[in-house]
Design an enzyme around this catalytic site. Structure first.
Site, short mmCIF file in Angstrom:
data_model
loop_
_atom_site.label_atom_id
_atom_site.label_comp_id
_atom_site.label_asym_id
_atom_site.label_seq_id
_atom_site.Cartn_x
_atom_site.Cartn_y
_atom_site.Cartn_z
N ASP A 13 0.82 -1.22 0.00
CA ASP A 13 0.00 0.00 0.00
C ASP A 13 0.85 1.27 0.00
O ASP A 13 0.65 2.17 0.83
CB ASP A 13 -0.94 0.02 1.21
CG ASP A 13 -1.74 -1.26 1.34
OD1 ASP A 13 -2.20 -1.76 0.30
OD2 ASP A 13 -1.93 -1.74 2.46
N GLU A 66 -11.36 1.40 -4.16
CA GLU A 66 -10.94 1.86 -2.83
C GLU A 66 -9.64 2.64 -3.00
O GLU A 66 -9.19 2.91 -4.11
CB GLU A 66 -10.72 0.65 -1.91
CG GLU A 66 -9.73 -0.35 -2.46
CD GLU A 66 -9.67 -1.65 -1.68
OE1 GLU A 66 -9.92 -1.62 -0.46
OE2 GLU A 66 -9.35 -2.69 -2.28
#
Length: 537
Positions: A15, A184
């Protein structure tokens, strides 16, 4: 130009959120249940990265005790407003439920090394938040999570303006975009009169990707690009899989680039397995005639080697961290001198045993990320266990339900059953090799040792791990080579988001007072043969 080789951060660094400030690039990555929270690396050339600090105090109270595996600190967004760094992230306390029980926080600092301000909770619509700065205004973007039965769990991307001083909401929350496929991890930028939403699409597994949408106003409406910017969902043969969760940024010369997560799977009889977890990679980007970002190599598959602009000046030398700081990591709380001590015996680490390796509360463990599929770890341990509740050794760990370890411990005399007879004088010191998966723990092998001081080691080759010990310099294997394919993101049915670590630990389930001393820990990871990063004029 400089040629980088992906992944640029190898092993458990998922991430990524990347920002450039001057000639430095900074990237923050998820830490989940591990400390230090939100590690940050920096680079001048995008090819060579060094640890630069972490968001100290990201978790209120500095404790994730009780948080489930793969819970904790998810998906930071790192930004710079011209004066200070900002970071937002979610602390997720439920995994595998529709609620997530996530709290979104914001913290700021003058430098990535800190000091970071105490985290302040903001509107918590879901996980993977981001901040967008424009003309002195501050916007919080987020996934909207709909927990209701029968609803669309991931119900679109929302934006809320925040007061820069109080972080209180200003006005209404705006729904920017909804999409049939899960989106997302929103990131927002403005270019040529358009607002571009860069979205993680399809979940963080094999279907992962990056999709872009754009609109003329920050609050929408947004139109989706008809094709992905980045994905490998259509080709399992691409070396870098799971490519997604991207963020666009610019080099000083104006070149556009994309940071993203990826994974290097091993092909096993059980299917593809990513034991190293999700890693950080970088791609070069161009803009097409219609104003959409595209990979410079065309298509949407990530490249392993990427040419990026060379820095104007070489990076200054950096001093490696000392003591029990990076690259050591701990579980669910920062390292604490009450259980990890380097002062009692110079050159040694003394661990005070606490809970067992499956604890979500107080496990005395120090571990480092495994960054390649071929690796070797070793350490010398000295301890005198007098009960089966005392153990210390070397462990390969994914989480509390996926680990293998070789421990120095106590056992009943040869031939006697396990009946808790440690209060008698009789007994023996043994090495116990234990493997744990979702079905439980099993003892693979037991070896008697006639000394309190022994060197323990493990050699990893792909998904095979062979443990060994040495008391006089000669290695003796313990048990067979173990299949560690279950120490991966892809094993089993539940969500898994971290990666493989190697470390040392100690357990004392009765008194939490017994200690073990460790020295000479070494983790050597061997990369595949590849060209070194080059700089061309």
């Amino acid at each position: 130009m400089t040629v980088l080789h992906n992944p640029v951060l190898r092993g458990f660094f998922p991430d990524p959120s990347l920002v450039r400030v001057g000639e430095w690039y900074y990237v923050a990555t998820s830490s989940f249940e591990w400390f230090p929270t939100l590690p940050i690396h920096r680079s001048r050339d995008l090819a060579h990265w060094e640890y630069a600090g972490h968001v100290r105090g990201a978790v209120p109270g500095d404790s994730l005790a009780g948080v489930p595996d793969s819970g904790g600190v998810w998906a930071p967004s790192l930004s710079w407003d011209g004066e200070r760094f900002w970071v937002t992230y979610a602390v997720v306390r439920s995994v595998g439920t529709p609620y997530f029980d996530a709290d979104t926080y914001v913290s700021t600092a003058p430098d990535v090394s800190g000091p970071w301000s105490p985290p302040r909770r903001v509107a918590s619509h879901g996980f993977d938040p981001a901040l967008y700065h424009e003309a002195g205004r501050l916007w919080l973007l987020n996934l909207q999570n709909d927990h209701r039965p029968g609803g669309q769990r991931f119900a679109g991307i929302v934006a809320t303006e925040l007061d820069r001083d109080t972080l209180a909401p200003v006005g209404d929350t705006h729904l920017l975009l909804q999409h049939d496929r899960l989106v997302e991890g929103p990131k927002l930028l403005r270019r040529d009169g358009w607002y571009y939403l860069v979205l993680a699409e399809g979940g963080t597994g094999w279907e992962h990707g990056v999709r872009v949408a754009r609109g003329r106003a920050l609050t929408g409406p947004y139109e989706l690009d008809e094709r992905p910017l980045l994905t490998t969902r259509d080709d399992p043969g691409v070396p870098l899989q799971k490519a997604g969760h991207g963020e666009l940024f610019q080099a000083p010369d104006g070149t556009w680039l994309l940071s993203h997560l990826t994974a290097r799977p091993l092909h096993t009889p059980h299917g593809r397995r990513c034991t190293l977890g999700r890693e950080t990679a970088i791609q070069a980007v161009v803009w097409d005639a219609d104003g959409w970002p595209r990979l410079r190599q065309e298509g949407w598959h990530p490249a392993v080697e990427v040419e990026v602009p060379a820095p104007h000046s070489p990076p200054p030398p950096s001093a490696p961290p000392e003591g029990l700081s990076w690259p050591w990591s701990t579980l669910r709380g920062p390292v604490d001198r009450s259980w990890a001590d380097t002062s009692s015996r110079p050159g040694w680490i003394r661990l005070r045993g606490r809970h067992g390796p499956e604890s979500r509360w107080a496990h005395s463990l120090l571990a480092q990320r495994v960054t390649e599929h071929r690796a070797e770890a070793e350490v010398t341990v000295e301890a005198r266990p007098s009960a089966f509740t005392q153990a210390a050794g070397l462990v390969l760990r994914y989480d509390a339900e996926a680990y293998v370890g070789l421990d120095l411990t106590w056992a009943e005399p040869e031939g006697e059953p396990q009946r808790g007879q440690q209060w008698r004088d009789a007994g023996r010191t043994v090495l116990s090799l234990v493997a744990r998966d979702e079905r439980g723990a099993r003892q693979v092998a037991v070896v008697d040792v006639a000394t309190a001081k022994v060197t323990l080691g493990v050699t990893v080759d792909g998904t095979a791990a062979l443990f060994w010990y040495a008391t006089d310099g000669t290695r003796t294997t313990v048990g067979p080579a173990l299949d560690i394919s279950h120490l991966s993101d892809d094993h089993g049915a539940r969500l898994r988001f971290t990666g493989l670590l190697a470390g040392i630990h100690a357990t004392d389930l009765v008194d939490a007072a017994w200690t073990a001393d460790f020295t000479g820990f070494r983790l050597m990871c061997t990369a595949e043969e590849r060209p070194r990063a080059l700089t061309r004029g």
